[in-house]
Design a protein around this motif. Structure first.
Motif, PDB file in Angstrom:
ATOM      1  N   PRO A 292     -14.268 -16.777  29.881  1.00 54.87           N
ATOM      2  CA  PRO A 292     -14.104 -15.779  30.953  1.00 54.87           C
ATOM      3  C   PRO A 292     -13.758 -14.410  30.370  1.00 54.87           C
ATOM      4  O   PRO A 292     -13.168 -14.303  29.294  1.00 54.87           O
ATOM      5  N   ILE A 293     -14.127 -13.346  31.096  1.00 57.87           N
ATOM      6  CA  ILE A 293     -13.883 -11.980  30.640  1.00 57.87           C
ATOM      7  C   ILE A 293     -12.498 -11.543  31.094  1.00 57.87           C
ATOM      8  O   ILE A 293     -12.107 -11.727  32.251  1.00 57.87           O
ATOM      9  N   ASP A 294     -11.757 -10.951  30.187  1.00 58.01           N
ATOM     10  CA  ASP A 294     -10.421 -10.448  30.472  1.00 58.01           C
ATOM     11  C   ASP A 294     -10.537  -9.240  31.423  1.00 58.01           C
ATOM     12  O   ASP A 294     -11.295  -8.309  31.162  1.00 58.01           O
ATOM     13  N   PRO A 295      -9.797  -9.211  32.548  1.00 58.67           N
ATOM     14  CA  PRO A 295      -9.865  -8.063  33.474  1.00 58.67           C
ATOM     15  C   PRO A 295      -9.557  -6.729  32.798  1.00 58.67           C
ATOM     16  O   PRO A 295     -10.109  -5.687  33.177  1.00 58.67           O
ATOM     17  N   ALA A 296      -8.667  -6.724  31.782  1.00 53.45           N
ATOM     18  CA  ALA A 296      -8.348  -5.479  31.089  1.00 53.45           C
ATOM     19  C   ALA A 296      -9.568  -4.907  30.382  1.00 53.45           C
ATOM     20  O   ALA A 296      -9.739  -3.688  30.278  1.00 53.45           O
ATOM     21  N   HIS A 297     -10.435  -5.786  29.889  1.00 49.53           N
ATOM     22  CA  HIS A 297     -11.644  -5.319  29.221  1.00 49.53           C
ATOM     23  C   HIS A 297     -12.641  -4.755  30.231  1.00 49.53           C
ATOM     24  O   HIS A 297     -13.413  -3.830  29.916  1.00 49.53           O
ATOM     25  N   ILE A 298     -12.637  -5.294  31.464  1.00 49.49           N
ATOM     26  CA  ILE A 298     -13.508  -4.751  32.502  1.00 49.49           C
ATOM     27  C   ILE A 298     -13.112  -3.312  32.820  1.00 49.49           C
ATOM     28  O   ILE A 298     -13.960  -2.435  33.035  1.00 49.49           O
ATOM     29  N   GLU A 299     -11.803  -3.054  32.823  1.00 49.01           N
ATOM     30  CA  GLU A 299     -11.337  -1.690  33.070  1.00 49.01           C
ATOM     31  C   GLU A 299     -11.782  -0.742  31.960  1.00 49.01           C
ATOM     32  O   GLU A 299     -12.151   0.408  32.213  1.00 49.01           O
ATOM     33  N   MET A 300     -11.772  -1.231  30.688  1.00 53.99           N
ATOM     34  CA  MET A 300     -12.204  -0.402  29.567  1.00 53.99           C
ATOM     35  C   MET A 300     -13.677  -0.039  29.692  1.00 53.99           C
ATOM     36  O   MET A 300     -14.109   1.033  29.258  1.00 53.99           O
ATOM     37  N   ALA A 301     -14.475  -0.918  30.323  1.00 52.10           N
ATOM     38  CA  ALA A 301     -15.919  -0.675  30.430  1.00 52.10           C
ATOM     39  C   ALA A 301     -16.269   0.305  31.538  1.00 52.10           C
ATOM     40  O   ALA A 301     -17.432   0.713  31.656  1.00 52.10           O
ATOM     41  N   ALA A 302     -15.267   0.692  32.359  1.00 47.43           N
ATOM     42  CA  ALA A 302     -15.566   1.482  33.541  1.00 47.43           C
ATOM     43  C   ALA A 302     -16.132   2.864  33.212  1.00 47.43           C
ATOM     44  O   ALA A 302     -16.981   3.385  33.933  1.00 47.43           O
ATOM     45  N   ASP A 303     -15.665   3.487  32.108  1.00 50.48           N
ATOM     46  CA  ASP A 303     -16.113   4.855  31.832  1.00 50.48           C
ATOM     47  C   ASP A 303     -17.419   4.924  31.059  1.00 50.48           C
ATOM     48  O   ASP A 303     -17.938   6.005  30.786  1.00 50.48           O
ATOM     49  N   GLY A 304     -17.942   3.772  30.600  1.00 46.22           N
ATOM     50  CA  GLY A 304     -19.228   3.750  29.912  1.00 46.22           C
ATOM     51  C   GLY A 304     -19.189   4.266  28.489  1.00 46.22           C
ATOM     52  O   GLY A 304     -20.247   4.496  27.877  1.00 46.22           O
ATOM     53  N   GLY A 305     -18.002   4.448  27.909  1.00 47.72           N
ATOM     54  CA  GLY A 305     -17.898   4.937  26.541  1.00 47.72           C
ATOM     55  C   GLY A 305     -17.773   3.810  25.530  1.00 47.72           C
ATOM     56  O   GLY A 305     -17.889   2.622  25.845  1.00 47.72           O
ATOM     57  N   VAL A 306     -17.534   4.206  24.254  1.00 43.55           N
ATOM     58  CA  VAL A 306     -17.358   3.248  23.158  1.00 43.55           C
ATOM     59  C   VAL A 306     -15.863   3.102  22.899  1.00 43.55           C
ATOM     60  O   VAL A 306     -15.177   4.089  22.617  1.00 43.55           O
TER      61      VAL A 306
ATOM     62  N   GLY B  18     -19.871 -11.096  25.721  1.00 38.54           N
ATOM     63  CA  GLY B  18     -20.339 -11.091  27.094  1.00 38.54           C
ATOM     64  C   GLY B  18     -20.662  -9.677  27.548  1.00 38.54           C
ATOM     65  O   GLY B  18     -20.677  -8.721  26.765  1.00 38.54           O
ATOM     66  N   SER B  19     -20.907  -9.521  28.840  1.00 36.38           N
ATOM     67  CA  SER B  19     -21.252  -8.202  29.380  1.00 36.38           C
ATOM     68  C   SER B  19     -20.751  -8.100  30.810  1.00 36.38           C
ATOM     69  O   SER B  19     -20.545  -9.110  31.503  1.00 36.38           O
ATOM     70  N   TYR B  20     -20.576  -6.840  31.245  1.00 34.73           N
ATOM     71  CA  TYR B  20     -20.167  -6.576  32.618  1.00 34.73           C
ATOM     72  C   TYR B  20     -20.793  -5.263  33.037  1.00 34.73           C
ATOM     73  O   TYR B  20     -20.549  -4.218  32.404  1.00 34.73           O
ATOM     74  N   GLY B  21     -21.570  -5.319  34.077  1.00 34.52           N
ATOM     75  CA  GLY B  21     -22.285  -4.120  34.462  1.00 34.52           C
ATOM     76  C   GLY B  21     -23.242  -3.703  33.366  1.00 34.52           C
ATOM     77  O   GLY B  21     -24.044  -4.491  32.875  1.00 34.52           O
ATOM     78  N   GLY B  22     -23.149  -2.474  32.910  1.00 30.86           N
ATOM     79  CA  GLY B  22     -24.023  -2.001  31.844  1.00 30.86           C
ATOM     80  C   GLY B  22     -23.355  -1.970  30.497  1.00 30.86           C
ATOM     81  O   GLY B  22     -23.895  -1.386  29.550  1.00 30.86           O
ATOM     82  N   SER B  23     -22.178  -2.596  30.349  1.00 31.60           N
ATOM     83  CA  SER B  23     -21.431  -2.568  29.092  1.00 31.60           C
ATOM     84  C   SER B  23     -21.342  -3.960  28.488  1.00 31.60           C
ATOM     85  O   SER B  23     -21.239  -4.966  29.198  1.00 31.60           O
ATOM     86  N   ALA B  24     -21.375  -3.983  27.164  1.00 33.92           N
ATOM     87  CA  ALA B  24     -21.114  -5.215  26.420  1.00 33.92           C
ATOM     88  C   ALA B  24     -19.629  -5.301  26.138  1.00 33.92           C
ATOM     89  O   ALA B  24     -18.990  -4.291  25.802  1.00 33.92           O
ATOM     90  N   ILE B  25     -19.065  -6.475  26.308  1.00 34.92           N
ATOM     91  CA  ILE B  25     -17.639  -6.714  26.035  1.00 34.92           C
ATOM     92  C   ILE B  25     -17.563  -7.832  25.007  1.00 34.92           C
ATOM     93  O   ILE B  25     -17.779  -9.007  25.328  1.00 34.92           O
ATOM     94  N   ASN B  26     -17.266  -7.466  23.774  1.00 37.87           N
ATOM     95  CA  ASN B  26     -17.259  -8.413  22.659  1.00 37.87           C
ATOM     96  C   ASN B  26     -15.870  -8.470  22.050  1.00 37.87           C
ATOM     97  O   ASN B  26     -15.325  -7.447  21.628  1.00 37.87           O
ATOM     98  N   SER B  27     -15.295  -9.666  21.995  1.00 36.47           N
ATOM     99  CA  SER B  27     -13.979  -9.860  21.382  1.00 36.47           C
ATOM    100  C   SER B  27     -14.135 -10.726  20.137  1.00 36.47           C
ATOM    101  O   SER B  27     -14.737 -11.800  20.203  1.00 36.47           O
ATOM    102  N   PHE B  28     -13.570 -10.251  19.028  1.00 37.74           N
ATOM    103  CA  PHE B  28     -13.671 -10.949  17.753  1.00 37.74           C
ATOM    104  C   PHE B  28     -12.263 -11.277  17.258  1.00 37.74           C
ATOM    105  O   PHE B  28     -11.407 -10.389  17.187  1.00 37.74           O
TER     106      PHE B  28
END
Length: 851
Positions: A615-629, A675-685
């Motif tokens: 599952p995707i961490d909600p905090a990471h979804i917030e980071m993806a909101a602005d579309g930046g790196v 994983g991904s959410y919207g137009g952003s990739a969310i990768n945790s290593f």
């Protein structure tokens, strides 16, 4: 004199000796034979020592050797004085071999040199005859020569065996200055000439080991010439006299078995009793004599004796390995070799570096405050095929604290890397065991250390069999979904032996104890225990039961609880166990029977579950909101681990760039959730630095932006880094693409799961998507390379679960084949994947590995 320093002699005349009589029976009444009473006294005294009365009153082995030395020294001194061999006489009697070392077994040859200071040949012949003939009349085997000091030095310079014997020469009677000229001259000549003779010395030892085998693993070992025998102690002494080693390399009295001196003494005691039991000189311990010798030495029965011999031989073998390696590094340099640069210290892991071809501790390492350092050093040694230096092992043994329980995840990972390194792990574990470190990690190991097998089909002692099984299992890790449990189960499967009761049941309990100490998940502890409990189930059922009877298959399924993962692990373990037992134990017949049983059990168990995304961490979804790196770096749950989270626009090549940046910064990916959410990739290593601490998150973000913008080619830089790690060796092309020069233990495997397969859930795998799972050995930048392969082959990665288990990876990717999901497309993608993962060394027709 062509002298065997442990009792044998090379027959034939010596062309260098001034006078040397041939051996043979004396003639009754010969005036040269001395008085009859003198001969009878010597023979009678020897007979009394060897008889010794009842067992309760006879001399023990060390006392018998000392008494024989005293007897022969007394007789030689008395006879020499009678013949005029006195100080300033120009004659000296010098002993080599057993008498020279003061360790004479009952029927060992008497090795003597009659030295003279260029005396008249007629007088020399008369003195020699009057000295040798009484010994022959007393039926004493004699290896003799008559020489001047220059002649003896000449023989030692040209005959390596004679030189080794004369290195242990000792003055007995006569002109002591003459003896000292020989002894001092031999040793100076040996020290100054060792550089040119070292390779011959090692080659001679290796040829002897090849002929005589290993004492530790022979049913009827050669105590003198076998690997780990008395000649190896002589080899160590010779290296010590050459001032290349300290004579006791790496092991002291606190080591398991009491160290080198204790092992040498016990081996001498066994050889002494072997002579006494056989009634003649003998070096090979026969099975029918073992019980009597064990009883005489108060060791126990033949199995107890075999265990004691294994301990001695392996202690000596380890010491010889260390001694030869130390001596080789200490050889004096000449000519252009003097200009060689000092070896560079190359980092291998946190606190561990390579120096001079050995694994040593970094200068800032603190073993007393770093419990995981032992396993990191061992893993680095096994993975790189290098020995751990003796000084490092001693330092770790003296200072390293116990690992806390449960073990840190990093320590468990290093243990998996060590035991998953194939044949390279064997010598590393042996070194840890001989220095007491392995028993500190696994206290249960003591019960099987040097334990001889009860079944003649077994080649190795029980502890060595366990390590050999793990080495064999490392070549099968890509056949199973849990390579970590496979190599652990292989290492522990016979650990219950030597404790009484059913070793499978006893071992299952020990596996729970060890798995809990390692901090495995409770379900994994149970699975490991069941592996040990049922490790014989498949082989016994397949070879003894009717496979066409449905009840046979159902009984196996019921005993395994219907668990397909356990079945898969037991199948691989059965093969590894058989291969490690001995030649001919695993063959086509046994393989086909077990394979058919497993196939039928799988049909009953009905399949495996699909991998699923995390599952995707909600905090990471917030980071993806602005579309930046964004790049975040947080401490991990285990020591020396960190969590790197990358959130960025989901553009082609992002995964390859992100994983490549981590590899370039020496961050090893232990696991990943992509994983991904919207137009952003969310990768945790989850990463672990190979050494030091990771760079700041800001620096990782800058390099990632440069990689995305095409300013740097991360894969080209990774290739360069990999070549440098291998000593700038070129990458070898084996499958149409570059693969690393250090090859895998097991062949890689690609598994496809189609949509709607068993275990799938709606929303995890959408129509038009497939899951591809890779089981392979790890490689620098492997995840980045795989991502590039998917990108170039039209495979869009929707999510992934990446796991590094020791030296193996089990990576599952949910992909959409944008060019169409056809058989040809899958085959092309699979070939591309296999081209970038480590492949095992190809074998020649006879099964040997190509180098």
């Amino acid at each position: 004199m062509h002298s065997d320093p442990y009792g044998s002699a090379v027959d034939g005349p010596d062309p260098v000796a001034t006078t040397a009589t041939g051996s043979g029976p004396s003639v009754s009444g010969d005036p040269l034979s001395g008085s009859r009473g003198e001969v009878d006294d010597l023979a009678r005294a020897r007979a009394q020592l060897l008889a010794g009365g009842s067992r309760n009153h006879r001399l023990d082995a060390p006392s018998l050797r000392h008494a024989l030395v005293d007897l022969h020294e007394f007789w030689l001194t008395t006879k020499g004085n009678e013949l005029g061999i006195r100080p300033d006489s120009g004659f000296a009697i010098v002993a080599v071999g057993g008498l020279g070392r003061r360790e004479m077994p009952p029927y060992s040859d008497l090795d003597l040199i009659l030295l003279h200071d260029d005396v008249d040949p007629a007088l020399v012949a008369e003195v020699a005859d009057n000295l040798w003939y009484p010994l022959w009349d007393a039926h004493i085997k004699l290896d003799h020569s008559v020489r001047t000091v220059p002649q003896a030095l000449q023989v030692a310079a040209t005959d390596l065996t004679a030189a080794l014997g004369m290195l242990e020469a000792r003055h007995i009677a006569g002109d002591v200055e003459l003896s000292h000229l020989l002894i001092g001259g031999i040793r100076r000549q040996w020290r100054t000439g060792i550089r040119s003779r070292f390779d011959e010395l090692v080659a001679q030892a290796q040829a002897r080991w090849q002929r005589s085998g290993q004492i530790a693993h022979r049913a009827e070992p050669d105590l003198k010439s076998g690997r780990g025998g008395l000649r190896d102690v002589q080899l160590l002494n010779a290296l010590s006299i050459a001032q290349l080693t300290d004579g006791m390399p790496g092991l002291g009295p606190d080591s398991p078995g009491g160290g080198l001196a204790s092992a040498h003494g016990r081996l001498l005691d066994v050889r002494t009793e072997l002579h006494r039991v056989a009634g003649r000189a003998r070096d090979q311990l026969r099975a029918q004599d073992a019980d009597e010798i064990g009883a005489a030495l108060r060791i126990g029965d033949r199995f107890d004796l075999a265990r004691s011999l294994s301990d001695c031989a392996r202690t000596i073998s380890y010491s010889v390995d260390v001694g030869i390696r130390t001596a080789n590094n200490s050889l004096p340099r000449r000519g252009l070799s003097k200009l060689r640069r000092v070896p560079v210290r190359r980092p291998l892991d946190e606190g561990v570096v390579e120096h001079g071809g050995e694994v040593v501790l970094a200068r800032d390492a603190r073993p007393s405050k770093d419990p995981g350092l032992v396993l990191r050093a061992a893993a680095a040694a096994a993975q790189n095929g290098m020995p751990i230096s003796a000084s490092t092992l001693n330092r770790l043994s003296d200072n390293a604290p116990e690992l806390r329980e449960p073990w840190p995840k990093g320590a468990v990972g290093d243990l998996l890397v060590l035991i998953g390194s194939g044949a390279r792990a064997i010598s590393t574990i042996e070194a840890l065991d001989r220095t007491g470190l392995w028993g500190r990690l696994l206290p249960e190991w003591g019960a099987v250390r040097d334990l001889p097998p009860r079944d003649a089909v077994h080649t190795w002692t029980v502890d060595r069999h366990l390590v050999e099984t793990a080495a064999q299992a490392s070549a099968l890790t890509t056949r199973v979904a849990r390579p970590d449990l496979l190599v652990l189960g292989a290492l522990l499967h016979d650990l219950g032996k030597g404790r009484g009761g059913d070793h499978s049941e006893v071992g299952a309990g020990l596996a729970i104890q060890i798995g809990t100490r390692l901090g495995l998940w409770p379900t994994d502890v149970t699975l490991l225990s069941e592996m040990v409990r049922h490790h014989l189930l498949l082989a016994q059922t397949a070879t003894r039961r009717d496979l066409d009877d449905p009840a046979t298959v159902q009984s196996v399924v019921d005993r395994l609880g219907g668990d397909p993962v356990l079945l898969e692990l037991l199948h691989a373990l059965a093969e590894a166990d058989s291969l490690a037992t001995g030649p001919g134990v695993w063959g086509d017949w046994k393989s086909s029977l077990i394979g058919e049983l497993v196939r039928r059990c799988r049909l009953v168990m009905a399949g495996e579950a699909l991998p699923v995304p995390d599952p995707i961490d909600p905090a990471h979804i917030e980071m993806a909101a602005d579309g930046g790196v964004h790049v975040a770096l947080d401490p991990g749950s285990a020591t020396h681990t960190y969590v790197v989270t990358v959130v960025a626009p989901d553009t082609p090549g992002l995964l390859s760039h992100a994983a490549g940046v981590l590899a370039l910064n020496s961050l090893r990916v232990l696991s990943a959730s992509l994983g991904s959410y919207g137009g952003s990739a969310i990768n945790s290593f989850v990463v672990a630095p190979r050494f030091g601490v990771p760079p700041q998150a800001g620096l990782l973000r800058q390099e990632l932006i440069r990689a995305i913008g095409g300013e740097i080619d991360v894969l080209a830089l990774i290739d360069t880094k990999e070549r440098e790690a291998r000593g700038n060796e070129p990458l070898v092309d084996r499958t149409g693409a570059a693969v690393p020069v250090q090859y895998a233990q097991a062949p890689p495997r690609v598994i496809w799961f189609d949509v709607g397969g068993p275990g799938g859930s709606p929303g995890q795998v959408e129509p038009g998507q497939v899951i591809v799972e890779l089981r392979a050995e790890d490689r620098l930048g492997l995840l980045s390379r795989l991502a590039r392969v998917f990108e170039r082959n039209g495979a869009d990665v929707r999510w992934a679960r990446v796991s590094t288990l020791g030296a193996s990876v089990v990576d599952a990717f949910c992909i959409a084949l944008t060019n169409g999901d056809t058989r040809a497309a899958r085959e092309e993608l699979e070939r591309a994947i296999l081209a970038v993962v480590p492949a095992p060394e190809p074998k020649t027709e006879d099964g040997a590995v190509h180098t």
